[in-house]
Write a protein that holds these residues in place. Structure first.
Motif, mmCIF file in Angstrom:
data_model
loop_
_atom_site.group_PDB
_atom_site.id
_atom_site.type_symbol
_atom_site.label_atom_id
_atom_site.label_comp_id
_atom_site.label_asym_id
_atom_site.label_seq_id
_atom_site.Cartn_x
_atom_site.Cartn_y
_atom_site.Cartn_z
ATOM 1 N N VAL A 180 0.853 -1.188 0.000
ATOM 2 C CA VAL A 180 0.000 0.000 0.000
ATOM 3 C C VAL A 180 0.886 1.234 0.000
ATOM 4 O O VAL A 180 1.750 1.380 0.862
ATOM 5 C CB VAL A 180 -0.918 0.025 1.238
ATOM 6 C CG1 VAL A 180 -1.757 1.302 1.252
ATOM 7 C CG2 VAL A 180 -1.812 -1.206 1.270
ATOM 8 N N SER A 181 0.673 2.124 -0.967
ATOM 9 C CA SER A 181 1.352 3.417 -0.982
ATOM 10 C C SER A 181 0.296 4.509 -0.879
ATOM 11 O O SER A 181 -0.789 4.399 -1.460
ATOM 12 C CB SER A 181 2.163 3.606 -2.261
ATOM 13 O OG SER A 181 3.256 2.705 -2.288
ATOM 14 N N ARG A 182 0.630 5.586 -0.149
ATOM 15 C CA ARG A 182 -0.339 6.639 0.139
ATOM 16 C C ARG A 182 0.175 7.992 -0.317
ATOM 17 O O ARG A 182 1.376 8.276 -0.259
ATOM 18 C CB ARG A 182 -0.605 6.689 1.649
ATOM 19 C CG ARG A 182 -1.581 7.781 2.063
ATOM 20 C CD ARG A 182 -1.788 7.826 3.556
ATOM 21 N NE ARG A 182 -0.654 8.391 4.268
ATOM 22 C CZ ARG A 182 -0.715 8.938 5.481
ATOM 23 N NH1 ARG A 182 -1.865 8.973 6.119
ATOM 24 N NH2 ARG A 182 0.361 9.423 6.048
ATOM 25 N N SER A 183 -0.748 8.839 -0.736
ATOM 26 C CA SER A 183 -0.492 10.254 -0.957
ATOM 27 C C SER A 183 -1.537 11.030 -0.164
ATOM 28 O O SER A 183 -2.688 10.591 -0.051
ATOM 29 C CB SER A 183 -0.592 10.604 -2.441
ATOM 30 O OG SER A 183 -0.434 11.996 -2.642
ATOM 31 N N MET A 184 -1.154 12.186 0.412
ATOM 32 C CA MET A 184 -2.094 12.985 1.198
ATOM 33 C C MET A 184 -2.077 14.429 0.726
ATOM 34 O O MET A 184 -1.012 15.014 0.530
ATOM 35 C CB MET A 184 -1.757 12.917 2.686
ATOM 36 C CG MET A 184 -2.787 13.601 3.571
ATOM 37 S SD MET A 184 -2.511 13.338 5.344
ATOM 38 C CE MET A 184 -1.059 14.378 5.596
ATOM 39 N N HIS A 185 -3.265 14.989 0.532
ATOM 40 C CA HIS A 185 -3.377 16.379 0.100
ATOM 41 C C HIS A 185 -2.916 17.309 1.228
ATOM 42 O O HIS A 185 -3.336 17.137 2.386
ATOM 43 C CB HIS A 185 -4.833 16.685 -0.264
ATOM 44 C CG HIS A 185 -5.008 17.945 -1.033
ATOM 45 N ND1 HIS A 185 -4.951 19.191 -0.428
ATOM 46 C CD2 HIS A 185 -5.240 18.178 -2.359
ATOM 47 C CE1 HIS A 185 -5.134 20.123 -1.338
ATOM 48 N NE2 HIS A 185 -5.312 19.545 -2.520
ATOM 49 N N PRO A 186 -2.084 18.297 0.944
ATOM 50 C CA PRO A 186 -1.526 19.130 2.012
ATOM 51 C C PRO A 186 -2.553 20.014 2.712
ATOM 52 O O PRO A 186 -2.333 20.400 3.868
ATOM 53 C CB PRO A 186 -0.477 19.980 1.285
ATOM 54 C CG PRO A 186 -0.912 19.991 -0.146
ATOM 55 C CD PRO A 186 -1.537 18.655 -0.377
ATOM 56 N N ASP A 187 -3.642 20.347 2.067
ATOM 57 C CA ASP A 187 -4.665 21.206 2.673
ATOM 58 C C ASP A 187 -5.869 20.406 3.166
ATOM 59 O O ASP A 187 -6.305 20.558 4.306
ATOM 60 C CB ASP A 187 -5.124 22.269 1.675
ATOM 61 C CG ASP A 187 -3.989 23.181 1.243
ATOM 62 O OD1 ASP A 187 -3.170 23.559 2.112
ATOM 63 O OD2 ASP A 187 -3.901 23.503 0.047
ATOM 64 N N TRP A 188 -6.406 19.559 2.305
ATOM 65 C CA TRP A 188 -7.577 18.777 2.694
ATOM 66 C C TRP A 188 -7.230 17.623 3.630
ATOM 67 O O TRP A 188 -8.109 17.086 4.299
ATOM 68 C CB TRP A 188 -8.252 18.188 1.452
ATOM 69 C CG TRP A 188 -8.815 19.203 0.524
ATOM 70 C CD1 TRP A 188 -9.250 20.461 0.827
ATOM 71 C CD2 TRP A 188 -9.030 19.038 -0.887
ATOM 72 N NE1 TRP A 188 -9.722 21.086 -0.293
ATOM 73 C CE2 TRP A 188 -9.599 20.249 -1.365
ATOM 74 C CE3 TRP A 188 -8.805 17.997 -1.785
ATOM 75 C CZ2 TRP A 188 -9.946 20.428 -2.698
ATOM 76 C CZ3 TRP A 188 -9.138 18.185 -3.114
ATOM 77 C CH2 TRP A 188 -9.703 19.386 -3.558
ATOM 78 N N LEU A 189 -5.967 17.215 3.651
ATOM 79 C CA LEU A 189 -5.512 16.053 4.424
ATOM 80 C C LEU A 189 -6.212 14.768 3.980
ATOM 81 O O LEU A 189 -6.304 13.804 4.738
ATOM 82 C CB LEU A 189 -5.717 16.280 5.928
ATOM 83 C CG LEU A 189 -5.078 17.548 6.498
ATOM 84 C CD1 LEU A 189 -5.340 17.638 7.998
ATOM 85 C CD2 LEU A 189 -3.583 17.597 6.222
ATOM 86 N N SER A 190 -6.718 14.768 2.750
ATOM 87 C CA SER A 190 -7.380 13.580 2.209
ATOM 88 C C SER A 190 -6.345 12.633 1.614
ATOM 89 O O SER A 190 -5.350 13.060 1.025
ATOM 90 C CB SER A 190 -8.402 13.979 1.144
ATOM 91 O OG SER A 190 -7.819 14.826 0.172
ATOM 92 N N ASN A 191 -6.594 11.352 1.795
ATOM 93 C CA ASN A 191 -5.675 10.315 1.328
ATOM 94 C C ASN A 191 -6.125 9.712 0.003
ATOM 95 O O ASN A 191 -7.320 9.571 -0.252
ATOM 96 C CB ASN A 191 -5.582 9.178 2.353
ATOM 97 C CG ASN A 191 -4.915 9.605 3.635
ATOM 98 O OD1 ASN A 191 -3.997 10.425 3.627
ATOM 99 N ND2 ASN A 191 -5.349 9.046 4.755
ATOM 100 N N ALA A 192 -5.144 9.330 -0.806
ATOM 101 C CA ALA A 192 -5.362 8.480 -1.976
ATOM 102 C C ALA A 192 -4.331 7.369 -1.904
ATOM 103 O O ALA A 192 -3.219 7.579 -1.404
ATOM 104 C CB ALA A 192 -5.221 9.272 -3.269
ATOM 105 N N PHE A 193 -4.676 6.188 -2.387
ATOM 106 C CA PHE A 193 -3.818 5.022 -2.226
ATOM 107 C C PHE A 193 -3.679 4.262 -3.536
ATOM 108 O O PHE A 193 -4.548 4.325 -4.404
ATOM 109 C CB PHE A 193 -4.419 4.048 -1.200
ATOM 110 C CG PHE A 193 -4.720 4.643 0.142
ATOM 111 C CD1 PHE A 193 -3.765 4.619 1.157
ATOM 112 C CD2 PHE A 193 -5.962 5.210 0.408
ATOM 113 C CE1 PHE A 193 -4.045 5.150 2.406
ATOM 114 C CE2 PHE A 193 -6.245 5.748 1.657
ATOM 115 C CZ PHE A 193 -5.285 5.714 2.649
ATOM 116 N N VAL A 194 -2.587 3.521 -3.643
ATOM 117 C CA VAL A 194 -2.484 2.458 -4.635
ATOM 118 C C VAL A 194 -2.100 1.194 -3.887
ATOM 119 O O VAL A 194 -1.238 1.207 -3.001
ATOM 120 C CB VAL A 194 -1.470 2.794 -5.756
ATOM 121 C CG1 VAL A 194 -0.052 2.944 -5.238
ATOM 122 C CG2 VAL A 194 -1.545 1.739 -6.859
ATOM 123 N N VAL A 195 -2.800 0.104 -4.218
ATOM 124 C CA VAL A 195 -2.602 -1.185 -3.552
ATOM 125 C C VAL A 195 -2.214 -2.191 -4.607
ATOM 126 O O VAL A 195 -2.954 -2.404 -5.575
ATOM 127 C CB VAL A 195 -3.896 -1.653 -2.850
ATOM 128 C CG1 VAL A 195 -3.623 -2.899 -2.024
ATOM 129 C CG2 VAL A 195 -4.485 -0.542 -1.995
#
Length: 219
Positions: free
Chosen positions: A1-16
């Motif tokens: 699992v790799s994650r990216s997080m938006h710097p303002d919204w703090l929302s996560n997106a992932f690739v599995v």
């Protein structure tokens, strides 16, 4: 699992990805894509689907980019792709279309339904039912939330202030408060991913709602 997080919204997106066959799925797309694309390239992954937890903008903003780049569809239901078995669990409350995804029985992507120490905002009865559906999973289940930190089902079962109140382990806060000028009783206060806190209140008509603490004025 790799994650990216938006710097303002703090929302996560992932690739599995499945290490054996290289098949992968994205989970949401509301964060910078570069970390996910780097992971795809480094691990020689072949994405086949985007799993969408719900349609709020902070979770779908880059969806079209991923669809065009990889020629893949968006899904909200259960699928099997390569060695990845994805079970969709309906979790309405924070949004009518909320879905959590359990991958290979061990890893849960909970969207905006269950967080470390908090739950999603919305009608409390609907959110409670969705959270309890997730709490049926084993304690060791890893939870990748839609915002900020990971957790586990076991931790949230014992530490989450909302769960502790619902299970009778912790009493109601009990303080009087106002929400947009309406009188209410504060039932639960918890930390939240944005640092502002999350609360559950009961209005005088008996309606209970979960919302950001910044909207509540303690009497």
């Amino acid at each position: 699992v790799s994650r990216s997080m938006h710097p303002d919204w703090l929302s996560n997106a992932f690739v599995v990805g499945d290490a054996e066959d290289g098949i992968a799925v994205f989970v949401d797309s509301g964060a910078p894509l570069e970390p996910l694309l780097v992971a795809v390239a480094e691990h020689n992954l072949t994405p086949t689907h985007i799993l969408r937890t719900h349609t709020h903008p902070d979770h779908i903003i880059h969806e079209d980019d991923l669809c065009e780049r990889f020629g893949i569809p968006v899904v909200t239901g259960s699928i099997e792709t390569g060695g990845l078995r994805v079970e969709a669990i309906e979790t309405p409350g924070h949004s009518d279309d909320g879905v959590a995804f359990l991958i290979n029985g061990t890893t849960l992507f909970s969207g905006d339904t269950l967080f470390r120490d908090a739950v999603g905002g919305g009608p409390a009865d609907t959110i409670r039912a969705s959270v309890e559906r997730l709490l049926d999973l084993p304690d060791a289940t890893v939870v990748h939330a839609g915002h900020t930190d990971d957790t586990t089902i076991g931790r949230e079962r014992t530490e989450n202030p909302f769960v502790r109140y619902w299970t009778g382990v912790a009493p109601a806060d009990g303080r009087s408060c106002h929400v947009s000028g309406l009188p209410a009783t504060l039932l639960v206060w918890s930390p939240d991913y944005d640092g502002k806190g999350k609360v559950m209140v009961r209005f005088d008509d008996g309606t209970e709602r979960i919302l950001g603490a910044s909207r509540v004025e303690i009497a």
